[in-house]
Design an enzyme around this catalytic site. Structure first.
Site, PDB file in Angstrom:
ATOM      1  N   ASP A 151      24.380  -6.555  26.078  1.00  0.00           N
ATOM      2  CA  ASP A 151      24.091  -7.535  27.157  1.00  0.00           C
ATOM      3  C   ASP A 151      23.107  -7.327  27.999  1.00  0.00           C
ATOM      4  O   ASP A 151      23.102  -5.968  28.660  1.00  0.00           O
ATOM      5  CB  ASP A 151      25.582  -7.795  27.816  1.00  0.00           C
ATOM      6  N   ARG A 161      33.261 -14.337  31.332  1.00  0.00           N
ATOM      7  CA  ARG A 161      32.746 -12.803  31.188  1.00  0.00           C
ATOM      8  C   ARG A 161      32.145 -12.382  32.635  1.00  0.00           C
ATOM      9  O   ARG A 161      31.381 -13.248  33.207  1.00  0.00           O
ATOM     10  CB  ARG A 161      31.723 -12.984  30.168  1.00  0.00           C
TER      11      ARG A 161
END
Length: 297
Positions: free
Chosen positions: A105, A288
């Site tokens: 990420d 998230r």
């Protein structure tokens, strides 16, 4: 607290922890140690409100606000929504196809993320079968098992991580899916201001973990556009070789979701990839949070 190892190089389940309540310093230290040891950990059977998820994960550091503003949870900009659910106008309420390619990420940011925490609010399930697994691969184990000659070759090399590159690659994949007759809901276009906020970044191909000190490969097929100073064709061959090595079965672990899972992974030590084996009316809704990391070295 009980830590149950679930994979060879990465993966563990942490039981006996209620993340809806503040952890003591001793509890948090135990969780932190288990996390960095196992790279990917899941806390099952959690019942979290958005603020509780934020409060827990921000103890690891500063939380990111994703560049895709339309996919942030209203009132909680630290939470990035991943979902295939559509609103009344037929627009996705969150990022619909995030994780199509292997990646870590925000590797394209000046300070790539240290960790991500994904909470399952709703999972796609039918007749007792759960869909939408998430796959992980340890880039630490992958580096450890490289031949010495390859380790030597990678010394001093850097690669460029680019969000613009990812957007182009993802758009091409959507077009190919549409050509095969698949139903594709396109991502919203980003403004020039948004794109300028995530310029291309160059980082070492082999980085040092800021907590454990271990070496790890830091390239991924989603965000890495090219190797600095290397002929494109030669660089593409080297990157393809590294990508294939990283996802060898012996370095991988798969998580099968349950409602109430809080899954947390180390973006310095692992890559991940989503599975898109479900579609509406099977619904998926995930929240998230992402903790900012340090400049790779």
């Amino acid at each position: 607290m009980e830590v149950i190892k679930t994979g060879k190089h990465l993966g563990a389940e942490i039981r006996g922890v209620d993340l809806s309540k503040p952890l003591s310093d001793a509890q948090f230290e135990a969780v932190s140690q288990a996390f960095f040891e196992h790279q990917v950990v899941v806390f099952p059977d959690q019942r979290l409100e958005p603020q509780q998820q934020i409060d827990f994960t921000k103890r690891f550091g500063t939380l990111e606000h994703h560049v895709r503003k339309e996919s942030r949870l209203e009132g909680y900009p630290e939470i990035f929504v991943l979902s295939n659910i559509l609103d009344e106008a037929g627009k996705p309420i969150g990022a619909l196809d995030a994780g199509r390619f292997w990646h870590s990420d925000l590797s394209y940011k000046q300070h790539p993320s240290m960790l991500s925490a994904l909470y399952s609010v709703e999972i796609p399930e039918k007749d007792g079968v759960v869909y939408g697994d998430t796959h992980y691969a340890s880039v630490v184990a992958a580096y450890d098992h490289l031949p010495d000659a390859m380790k030597k070759r990678l010394e001093g090399l850097s690669a460029v991580h680019s969000y613009a590159y990812y957007r182009r690659k993802n758009r091409l994949a959507q077009m190919e899916e549409a050509a095969r007759g698949g139903r594709v809901i396109e991502e919203p276009e980003l403004s020039e201001e948004q794109l300028r906020s995530v310029p291309d970044m160059s980082f070492p191909i082999v980085r040092t973990h800021p907590v454990t000190g271990r070496k790890a490969l830091f390239v991924n097929e989603a965000h890495t556009s090219h190797i600095v100073g290397m002929d494109q064709e030669e660089g593409d061959r080297l990157l393809a070789e590294l990508y294939a090595h990283i996802i060898k079965p012996e370095f991988r672990h798969t998580h099968r979701w349950r409602r109430g899972d809080l899954l947390m992974w180390d973006n310095t030590a692992a890559q991940h990839k989503a599975t898109f084996d479900y579609a509406l009316p099977l619904r998926r809704l995930m929240y998230r949070t992402t903790v900012r990391g340090s400049v790779p070295y």
